[in-house]
Write a protein that holds these residues in place. Structure first.
Motif, mmCIF file in Angstrom:
data_model
loop_
_atom_site.group_PDB
_atom_site.id
_atom_site.type_symbol
_atom_site.label_atom_id
_atom_site.label_comp_id
_atom_site.label_asym_id
_atom_site.label_seq_id
_atom_site.Cartn_x
_atom_site.Cartn_y
_atom_site.Cartn_z
ATOM 1 N N GLU A 45 19.817 -13.805 18.352
ATOM 2 C CA GLU A 45 20.430 -13.649 17.026
ATOM 3 C C GLU A 45 19.409 -13.192 15.992
ATOM 4 O O GLU A 45 19.672 -12.295 15.185
ATOM 5 C CB GLU A 45 21.059 -14.971 16.592
ATOM 6 N N THR A 46 18.211 -13.779 16.025
ATOM 7 C CA THR A 46 17.159 -13.412 15.074
ATOM 8 C C THR A 46 16.684 -11.983 15.327
ATOM 9 O O THR A 46 16.514 -11.199 14.392
ATOM 10 C CB THR A 46 15.982 -14.402 15.159
ATOM 11 N N ALA A 47 16.480 -11.629 16.591
ATOM 12 C CA ALA A 47 16.048 -10.266 16.919
ATOM 13 C C ALA A 47 17.098 -9.259 16.445
ATOM 14 O O ALA A 47 16.755 -8.218 15.876
ATOM 15 C CB ALA A 47 15.807 -10.133 18.417
ATOM 16 N N ALA A 48 18.375 -9.564 16.653
ATOM 17 C CA ALA A 48 19.447 -8.669 16.207
ATOM 18 C C ALA A 48 19.438 -8.523 14.684
ATOM 19 O O ALA A 48 19.630 -7.421 14.162
ATOM 20 C CB ALA A 48 20.797 -9.185 16.693
ATOM 21 N N ARG A 49 19.199 -9.614 13.970
ATOM 22 C CA ARG A 49 19.165 -9.567 12.498
ATOM 23 C C ARG A 49 17.994 -8.719 12.012
ATOM 24 O O ARG A 49 18.139 -7.908 11.092
ATOM 25 C CB ARG A 49 19.062 -10.999 11.937
ATOM 26 N N ILE A 50 16.829 -8.854 12.642
ATOM 27 C CA ILE A 50 15.658 -8.070 12.253
ATOM 28 C C ILE A 50 15.893 -6.589 12.546
ATOM 29 O O ILE A 50 15.614 -5.719 11.714
ATOM 30 C CB ILE A 50 14.384 -8.587 12.967
ATOM 31 N N LEU A 51 16.441 -6.298 13.714
ATOM 32 C CA LEU A 51 16.736 -4.900 14.064
ATOM 33 C C LEU A 51 17.758 -4.293 13.109
ATOM 34 O O LEU A 51 17.622 -3.152 12.681
ATOM 35 C CB LEU A 51 17.231 -4.803 15.509
ATOM 36 N N GLU A 52 18.775 -5.071 12.757
ATOM 37 C CA GLU A 52 19.790 -4.578 11.820
ATOM 38 C C GLU A 52 19.170 -4.263 10.463
ATOM 39 O O GLU A 52 19.481 -3.238 9.844
ATOM 40 C CB GLU A 52 20.905 -5.615 11.658
#
Length: 173
Positions: A45-52
């Motif tokens: 979830e955190t990786a997805a938020r950073i990528l977004e």
């Protein structure tokens, strides 16, 4: 590819500093730095938020693997289990094929945005290349589009036929 590399490459591609990306993603710069250096691992979830926040999305794509197909004569052919996809920039780039692929026309540039030149590169790579060459130069969708026009030895065409036509049938079904 490791999470740390993905996060760092996304940040750099977006032209953001660690501080700017961390602020946009709602995390701290030291935490983002730790993720990029592999000292900490973010949750999915955190990786997805950073990528977004960097303008990318986290996606699961099929891994392209290669199997060996024996032929009557010569070396076996390595065939992809699914068709690779390239970014638009790579799929339509201007490329100079390495010597092991294009020894007779050394240094020639091919414009992959030109259909005829792309067909020539695909013919060379499918005939002479290995897995890394396929993953570097061939986009699966563009291969399907060119398939009937490519001039290939019968054994190579037969070996790749199922993967190419199977990709079309899967999308139609």
């Amino acid at each position: 590819m490791e999470t740390s590399m993905i996060l760092e490459q996304a940040r750099q591609a977006a032209g953001l500093s660690q501080a700017a990306l961390a602020a946009a993603a709602g995390t701290s710069r030291p935490t983002l730095s730790a993720y990029e250096r592999g000292r900490k691992s973010p949750t999915l979830e955190t990786a997805a938020r950073i990528l977004e926040a960097a303008g990318f999305e986290l996606a699961a794509v099929p891994r392209v693997e290669f199997r060996e197909v024996a032929v009557d004569r010569g070396r076996p052919i390595r065939i992809a289990t699914s068709l690779p996809r390239l970014t638009v920039e790579r799929a339509l780039a201007v490329v100079a094929l390495p010597l092991h692929l294009n020894w007779s026309d050394r240094g020639r540039l091919f414009d992959l945005s030109d259909r005829r030149q792309r067909a020539r590169v695909y013919e060379i790579v499918l005939r002479e290349g290995g897995p890394n060459d396929v993953l570097t130069y061939i986009d699966g969708v563009l291969l399907v589009d060119l398939w009937d026009e490519l001039v290939l030895p019968q054994q190579i065409r037969a070996a790749w036929q199922e993967v190419v036509t199977g990709a079309v049938e899967t999308q139609v079904a």
